[in-house]
Design a protein around this motif. Structure first.
Motif, PDB file in Angstrom:
ATOM      1  N   GLY A  47       0.781  -1.226   0.000  1.00  0.00           N
ATOM      2  CA  GLY A  47       0.000   0.000   0.000  1.00  0.00           C
ATOM      3  C   GLY A  47       0.809   1.269   0.000  1.00  0.00           C
ATOM      4  N   VAL A  48       2.096   1.201  -0.275  1.00  0.00           N
ATOM      5  CA  VAL A  48       2.948   2.393  -0.271  1.00  0.00           C
ATOM      6  C   VAL A  48       2.831   3.150  -1.583  1.00  0.00           C
ATOM      7  N   ASP A  49       2.874   2.422  -2.755  1.00  0.00           N
ATOM      8  CA  ASP A  49       2.804   3.033  -4.086  1.00  0.00           C
ATOM      9  C   ASP A  49       1.513   2.629  -4.776  1.00  0.00           C
ATOM     10  N   SER A  50       1.163   3.404  -5.794  1.00  0.00           N
ATOM     11  CA  SER A  50      -0.028   3.098  -6.584  1.00  0.00           C
ATOM     12  C   SER A  50       0.286   1.980  -7.589  1.00  0.00           C
ATOM     13  N   TYR A  51      -0.799   1.457  -8.137  1.00  0.00           N
ATOM     14  CA  TYR A  51      -0.620   0.398  -9.144  1.00  0.00           C
ATOM     15  C   TYR A  51       0.033   0.946 -10.413  1.00  0.00           C
ATOM     16  N   LEU A  52      -0.138   2.225 -10.694  1.00  0.00           N
ATOM     17  CA  LEU A  52       0.460   2.838 -11.879  1.00  0.00           C
ATOM     18  C   LEU A  52       1.987   2.791 -11.805  1.00  0.00           C
ATOM     19  N   THR A  53       2.551   3.010 -10.634  1.00  0.00           N
ATOM     20  CA  THR A  53       4.008   2.938 -10.471  1.00  0.00           C
ATOM     21  C   THR A  53       4.496   1.520 -10.728  1.00  0.00           C
ATOM     22  N   LYS A  54       3.768   0.559 -10.167  1.00  0.00           N
ATOM     23  CA  LYS A  54       4.122  -0.843 -10.412  1.00  0.00           C
ATOM     24  C   LYS A  54       4.008  -1.175 -11.904  1.00  0.00           C
ATOM     25  N   LEU A  55       2.982  -0.656 -12.555  1.00  0.00           N
ATOM     26  CA  LEU A  55       2.764  -0.924 -13.974  1.00  0.00           C
ATOM     27  C   LEU A  55       3.893  -0.346 -14.828  1.00  0.00           C
ATOM     28  N   ASP A  56       4.339   0.853 -14.512  1.00  0.00           N
ATOM     29  CA  ASP A  56       5.438   1.470 -15.269  1.00  0.00           C
ATOM     30  C   ASP A  56       6.727   0.652 -15.138  1.00  0.00           C
ATOM     31  N   SER A  57       7.047   0.240 -13.929  1.00  0.00           N
ATOM     32  CA  SER A  57       8.271  -0.539 -13.735  1.00  0.00           C
ATOM     33  C   SER A  57       8.153  -1.915 -14.392  1.00  0.00           C
ATOM     34  N   GLN A  58       6.943  -2.458 -14.394  1.00  0.00           N
ATOM     35  CA  GLN A  58       6.710  -3.754 -15.017  1.00  0.00           C
ATOM     36  C   GLN A  58       6.922  -3.672 -16.539  1.00  0.00           C
ATOM     37  N   ARG A  59       6.406  -2.639 -17.162  1.00  0.00           N
ATOM     38  CA  ARG A  59       6.588  -2.445 -18.595  1.00  0.00           C
ATOM     39  C   ARG A  59       8.051  -2.170 -18.947  1.00  0.00           C
ATOM     40  N   SER A  60       8.696  -1.384 -18.130  1.00  0.00           N
ATOM     41  CA  SER A  60      10.115  -1.083 -18.370  1.00  0.00           C
ATOM     42  C   SER A  60      10.962  -2.356 -18.310  1.00  0.00           C
ATOM     43  N   TYR A  61      10.638  -3.217 -17.366  1.00  0.00           N
ATOM     44  CA  TYR A  61      11.383  -4.479 -17.233  1.00  0.00           C
ATOM     45  C   TYR A  61      11.169  -5.364 -18.458  1.00  0.00           C
ATOM     46  N   ALA A  62       9.910  -5.456 -18.929  1.00  0.00           N
ATOM     47  CA  ALA A  62       9.626  -6.274 -20.109  1.00  0.00           C
ATOM     48  C   ALA A  62      10.303  -5.709 -21.353  1.00  0.00           C
ATOM     49  N   ASP A  63      10.221  -4.386 -21.529  1.00  0.00           N
ATOM     50  CA  ASP A  63      10.840  -3.749 -22.697  1.00  0.00           C
ATOM     51  C   ASP A  63      12.354  -3.921 -22.699  1.00  0.00           C
ATOM     52  N   SER A  64      12.972  -3.815 -21.531  1.00  0.00           N
ATOM     53  CA  SER A  64      14.437  -3.929 -21.457  1.00  0.00           C
ATOM     54  C   SER A  64      14.888  -5.349 -21.790  1.00  0.00           C
ATOM     55  N   ARG A  65      14.117  -6.344 -21.369  1.00  0.00           N
ATOM     56  CA  ARG A  65      14.476  -7.730 -21.688  1.00  0.00           C
ATOM     57  C   ARG A  65      14.337  -8.003 -23.188  1.00  0.00           C
ATOM     58  N   GLN A  66      13.287  -7.466 -23.796  1.00  0.00           N
ATOM     59  CA  GLN A  66      13.134  -7.617 -25.238  1.00  0.00           C
ATOM     60  C   GLN A  66      14.249  -6.884 -25.995  1.00  0.00           C
ATOM     61  N   ALA A  67      14.603  -5.704 -25.545  1.00  0.00           N
ATOM     62  CA  ALA A  67      15.665  -4.936 -26.190  1.00  0.00           C
ATOM     63  C   ALA A  67      17.019  -5.631 -26.059  1.00  0.00           C
ATOM     64  N   LEU A  68      17.235  -6.341 -24.944  1.00  0.00           N
ATOM     65  CA  LEU A  68      18.494  -7.060 -24.766  1.00  0.00           C
ATOM     66  C   LEU A  68      18.626  -8.180 -25.792  1.00  0.00           C
ATOM     67  N   ILE A  69      17.537  -8.891 -26.052  1.00  0.00           N
ATOM     68  CA  ILE A  69      17.569  -9.948 -27.075  1.00  0.00           C
ATOM     69  C   ILE A  69      17.887  -9.343 -28.440  1.00  0.00           C
ATOM     70  N   ALA A  70      17.259  -8.206 -28.762  1.00  0.00           N
ATOM     71  CA  ALA A  70      17.500  -7.546 -30.054  1.00  0.00           C
ATOM     72  C   ALA A  70      18.946  -7.066 -30.159  1.00  0.00           C
TER      73      ALA A  70
END
Length: 489
Positions: free
Chosen positions: A426-449
């Motif tokens: 309950g410290v951060d909103s779900y939007l903050t979690k969502l942003d970090s989640q997308r950034s993590y997915a994008d970075s992993r895809q970019a690493l493969i590329a």
């Protein structure tokens, strides 16, 4: 009669001597152009050029065994390469046709000539029928190559043949790089598909948590909708890579020239493919002179240079000879008796006098074509130099990109982990979690590329250098072609 026969024989022998002596040509002396290029690459790598450094054969460059099998299959079955090989056969036949013009074409002939003269036109007042039968050996309209016109045309055909052969090697080199790159791309997209599936499963699990929190009134409608968007986005990515993997398999099958089973495509990720051997340091820019497309451009230039000799030879007289020896008689039964012997020797001299400038224009045209080929050769070398310098510049950049992207994956993964804990507490909103989640997915895809780009750039560099032709087989073939060319001349 006998002295005349000796005289004719002497004339024939003297006329045929240039055939066996080898005619000179009026083509300009060939001088290889020197494009204005630096002696070292403009890549900023700092590697000092060494004259003794050579390229490896592609079988030593591609270390991955499944990739080697695919390349071997492609070299045996690819249709573009088959067309290039057939073009060589056609060019070789054209060269042999042109070379045959240096020697007389001897034909065996047999014929009969029957004429009837009506009584009104006959001196005897009676109709007369005359018959003549003949057999013989001879040649017609054979041109003595005193000024090298036919020799120049033969040289032009030879250089065209060699250019076609070099073009086939260029197609082969491109095919090797394309097959290896296509297989790496397939492995990378399979890895992206596995990652998309993993992300989808993670997002579905996250959505279930948010849905349960929403049922208990802990999460609001906005958070539930945001969780649903992440699931749908992950489903789109999975479907995208499913189609991409199928397209990669189809593209590879076309390159290889046959359907490919799973046993030929075992890699599920880039990590399962042994990377290509790095390019040796200290390669001098002179290695570009052995690049197949550069060799093809030089042979085309030599062909245009030889064509000037053929055009210039039209200023001078041409000597044609028609000759035959055999038997002729009015009766078939007497055809092969000794008194029936017959021969003919018809030399013809043609001297150009007034051609309204056509010959001079032909020479100018050939010289202009030669100058065009010079410019094209220089452009080919400059383009090759640019491609190598670009690939070398990317080498260090891509290595740094992979390292930085790997660090970014680690950092974004840690950020995603912490933001998830903060949201659940309950410290951060779900939007903050969502942003970090997308950034993590994008970075992993970019690493493969980025890893794919680094591996593909190594193959691009070998292709740009024209590498892979220092194998014993390639050197032997090159030496044999050079010896054949020297022998033909």
């Amino acid at each position: 009669m006998r002295p005349n026969q000796k005289t004719v024989a002497a004339v024939c022998l003297a006329a045929l001597l240039p055939i066996f002596a080898g005619g000179c040509t009026l083509a300009p002396k060939y001088v290889q152009p020197k494009p204005p290029l630096p002696s070292d690459w403009t890549s900023g790598t700092g590697a000092k050029a060494e004259a003794g450094t050579t390229m490896r054969d592609w079988r030593n460059v591609i270390a991955d065994e499944p990739t080697k099998r695919l390349v071997e299959l492609a070299l045996a079955n690819n249709r573009d390469l088959r067309v290039a090989a057939l073009n060589i056969v056609a060019a070789q036949a054209q060269y042999q046709i042109q070379r045959a013009d240096l020697l007389p074409k001897i034909d065996a002939t047999a014929g009969a000539n029957m004429n009837r003269t009506p009584a009104k036109l006959s001196s005897s007042g009676k109709a007369v029928t005359s018959r003549t039968y003949s057999v013989g050996l001879g040649f017609s309209s054979f041109e003595l190559d005193l000024f090298g016109r036919i020799q120049s045309l033969k040289d032009e055909a030879l250089e065209t043949f060699l250019a076609t052969e070099a073009s086939r090697r260029s197609v082969e080199l491109s095919l090797v790089a394309e097959v290896a790159t296509a297989y790496m791309t397939l492995a990378a997209d399979r890895e992206q598909l596995a990652l998309a599936q993993e992300i989808l499963e993670t997002e579905q699990a996250s959505y279930e948590i948010v849905r349960q929190r929403h049922e208990f009134g802990v999460a609001n409608d906005l958070e539930l909708a945001q969780a649903q968007t992440t699931v749908d986005t992950a489903r789109v990515q999975r479907a995208k890579y499913e189609a991409q993997v199928t397209q990669d398999e189809n593209a590879l099958a076309v390159l290889v020239g046959m359907p490919l089973g799973p046993e030929l495509l075992p890699a599920k990720s880039l990590a399962e493919i042994t990377p290509p051997t790095p390019v040796p340091a200290g390669l001098p820019s002179e290695v570009l002179t052995r690049r197949p497309d550069v060799l093809a451009a030089e042979h085309q230039l030599k062909a245009a240079n030889a064509d000037i000799g053929a055009a210039r030879a039209r200023y001078f007289p041409s000597i044609g000879i028609t000759s035959s020896v055999g038997f002729a008689s009015s009766q078939v039964n007497d055809l092969f008796n000794s008194p029936a012997g017959a021969w003919s020797f018809v030399p013809q001299l043609t001297l150009p006098i007034f051609h309204t400038g056509a010959i001079r224009a032909g020479v100018k045209y050939s010289e202009a074509q030669r100058d065009i080929m010079v410019a094209q050769y220089e452009m080919t070398v400059q383009t090759a130099f640019k491609e190598v310098s670009d690939a070398l510049a990317l080498t260090a950049s891509l290595e740094e990109q992979v390292k930085a992207q790997g660090s970014l994956v680690a950092a974004s993964g840690k950020s995603y982990e912490l933001s998830t804990l903060r949201y659940e507490n309950g410290v951060d909103s779900y939007l903050t979690k969502l942003d970090s989640q997308r950034s993590y997915a994008d970075s992993r895809q970019a690493l493969i590329a980025a890893r794919l780009s680094r591996l593909a750039n190594t193959l691009t560099l070998y292709k740009a250098l024209g590498g892979g032709w220092d194998s014993p087989e390639a050197l032997a073939a090159e030496k044999a072609a050079e010896e054949k060319r020297t022998a033909d001349q």
